[in-house]
Design a protein around this motif. Sequence first.
Motif, PDB file in Angstrom:
ATOM      1  N   ASP A 105       0.819  -1.206   0.000  1.00 45.62           N
ATOM      2  CA  ASP A 105       0.000   0.000   0.000  1.00 45.62           C
ATOM      3  C   ASP A 105       0.862   1.270   0.000  1.00 45.62           C
ATOM      4  OD1 ASP A 105      -2.305   1.555   0.118  1.00 45.62           O
ATOM      5  OD2 ASP A 105      -2.205   1.697   2.308  1.00 45.62           O
ATOM      6  N   GLY A 106       0.690   2.107  -1.027  1.00 41.13           N
ATOM      7  CA  GLY A 106       1.366   3.399  -1.083  1.00 41.13           C
ATOM      8  C   GLY A 106       2.676   3.418  -1.847  1.00 41.13           C
ATOM      9  N   LEU A 107       3.294   2.234  -2.087  1.00 42.20           N
ATOM     10  CA  LEU A 107       4.607   2.224  -2.739  1.00 42.20           C
ATOM     11  C   LEU A 107       4.523   2.322  -4.262  1.00 42.20           C
ATOM     12  CD1 LEU A 107       6.846  -0.293  -0.763  1.00 42.20           C
ATOM     13  CD2 LEU A 107       6.441   2.142  -0.393  1.00 42.20           C
ATOM     14  N   ALA A 108       3.402   1.930  -4.839  1.00 37.14           N
ATOM     15  CA  ALA A 108       3.268   1.974  -6.297  1.00 37.14           C
ATOM     16  C   ALA A 108       3.456   3.390  -6.834  1.00 37.14           C
ATOM     17  CB  ALA A 108       1.903   1.426  -6.718  1.00 37.14           C
ATOM     18  N   ALA A 109       3.116   4.378  -6.009  1.00 41.12           N
ATOM     19  CA  ALA A 109       3.225   5.778  -6.437  1.00 41.12           C
ATOM     20  C   ALA A 109       4.674   6.203  -6.654  1.00 41.12           C
ATOM     21  CB  ALA A 109       2.574   6.690  -5.404  1.00 41.12           C
ATOM     22  N   TYR A 110       5.632   5.438  -6.077  1.00 44.85           N
ATOM     23  CA  TYR A 110       7.043   5.793  -6.198  1.00 44.85           C
ATOM     24  C   TYR A 110       7.737   5.091  -7.366  1.00 44.85           C
ATOM     25  CZ  TYR A 110       6.234   7.445  -1.425  1.00 44.85           C
ATOM     26  OH  TYR A 110       5.739   8.090  -0.325  1.00 44.85           O
ATOM     27  N   TYR A 111       6.992   4.290  -8.132  1.00 46.45           N
ATOM     28  CA  TYR A 111       7.637   3.502  -9.195  1.00 46.45           C
ATOM     29  C   TYR A 111       8.384   4.397 -10.192  1.00 46.45           C
ATOM     30  CZ  TYR A 111       8.281   0.527 -13.265  1.00 46.45           C
ATOM     31  OH  TYR A 111       8.840  -0.136 -14.319  1.00 46.45           O
ATOM     32  N   ASP A 112       7.696   5.404 -10.726  1.00 50.11           N
ATOM     33  CA  ASP A 112       8.331   6.290 -11.709  1.00 50.11           C
ATOM     34  C   ASP A 112       9.540   6.999 -11.110  1.00 50.11           C
ATOM     35  OD1 ASP A 112       6.503   5.608 -13.638  1.00 50.11           O
ATOM     36  OD2 ASP A 112       5.165   7.286 -13.209  1.00 50.11           O
ATOM     37  N   LEU A 113       9.413   7.392  -9.846  1.00 48.77           N
ATOM     38  CA  LEU A 113      10.495   8.093  -9.158  1.00 48.77           C
ATOM     39  C   LEU A 113      11.723   7.199  -9.025  1.00 48.77           C
ATOM     40  CD1 LEU A 113      11.010  10.815  -7.656  1.00 48.77           C
ATOM     41  CD2 LEU A 113      10.346   9.643  -5.562  1.00 48.77           C
TER      42      LEU A 113
END
Length: 529
Positions: free
Chosen positions: A457-465
């Motif tokens: 939960d919440g880590l997918a948002a950091y993939y591009d980063l």
Amino acid sequence: FFCILSQLEIVECYLCIPLCVIDTQHSQQRSRQRKNRRMTSPFSHEFKITDATTLTQIKTASFQKQFKGSVFSAFGMRWYLDVYPNGYREPGFVELFLNLPSFPPKLKAFEIALTLQCLETDTKHERTATFDSSEGTGWPKQILAIDQIDKCDTLTFVVGMELIAVYDVMGDDVTDVYVAKHEQAGDAAAPAKYEHPWKITDAALLEKMKKAPMGEEFRSSIFSAFGFRWNLAIYPNGQRREAEVDLYLQLLSLPPKLKSVNVAFTLRCLETGAKHVSSHEWERACGVGWRNSPLSTAEFVACDELTFVVNLELIAVYDLDGDDITEWHLQGKSKPKQDQEENKQDKQGAGAAAALFSGLQTGNSNNNRSSESNDPLMAVRLDSLSMNMDKMMQRMAAIELRLNQEEKETDKGRVTQTQFTELQQQVNGIQKTLKQLMMKDMDPEEMKFKAWLDSVDGLAAYYDLLVARGVINFDKLAVLSMQDIQGMGIDNIHHVMTILNKILELNRNPSEGDLEGPGKNNGNTPLHM
């Protein structure tokens, strides 16, 4: 974690040299373009006022009372002059502005040598002006006092312009394109105009309007202008504030093949003299009204009949590629096939450059990958790739810099939300392209890494980063320190600890990734906690 140079830092070292070379080449290219640039003669436009009634209104104008000149074309752009006889920023002084109501999405900057004059008072101001959005620029606010125009029988405001340079969003000099547009347009570039009156004479309807509570809306009949459908909407007792009449011009539908339409408009009430002048770029169907209502409900109620008039001048129509298609739109034609093919080639070039940029960031030297038929770059010439990568990186840097500036300025109300959204969409589009290209080129280890991020939960948002910094699999993740993670902008403590726990697990159990060499904790190297 280990006191060594991370793979991310290695990638950055590899990028430093070509970026400097690219920047130098780009500067040299700009210099050559300036030397070879086509020149055009200076342009001037007059806003002349001879009508006695209008002159009286100007000389007795209240603070921030506006008088607008007609829209004119120069150097492929639409402009207009407006004057505030009793000041816009400070009362008691005549203020003159040159306005650029629509700024093409494909441009970064438009530079001109500008002269603003009032002939009767021998007032003159010269300077260089750079436009990077739809905006206005004027002469100093205390250059001409209002009492200096009292004895003038006419007033002639003049703008003089000389084109210096035009740069597109990639940073390329495209001045010649706008010189050619200016030469081709000639005197035939007058903007399309339309006037629509809404006359309210029905006694029963007027009575109902006069008794309307706050928030009650009345609409005019639908009318067509420039190939679009419009109407007027009025709130006789205010939409959100009582005792003020709110009047709106509404675009009822924007065709899906278009990005936006920009129109200069004037809203007037003939019986009371209320007037509002503005321009707006519609990116969706919505209404735009007059600000600081010039008409009170009490004035409205006192009228036996009412006539509202809207005057429109078409500034620009943009398609989804960001091209100005105003001329073709008015003729009911599609964009020429040659322009469509050029846009297609631009997109293909940008895609190839994005793939190359993606390859540099993610380190395409992975031994598990094939270097032959699966590589989409093999079909593109090396020199073409070099040029396209330069343009793509320049474009990304320009958009991101502009986005940061407009993000700050939006908070202070100095730029429109439309401009901000436009830049955000362009950045998102580039990021989406990069992501799609990288997804196609994923090996099993990268897929496993992405699947883990998606599952927490919440880590997918950091993939591009993470990917943008070379962290594409568990091997790359395992060598990160806490400082590395926080340096990427991941500051949520729960997310940081989740990533750190995964890194500890990877270093204790190297079988999940392919941890060999310095990525494996041998117990002798302290962790950077």
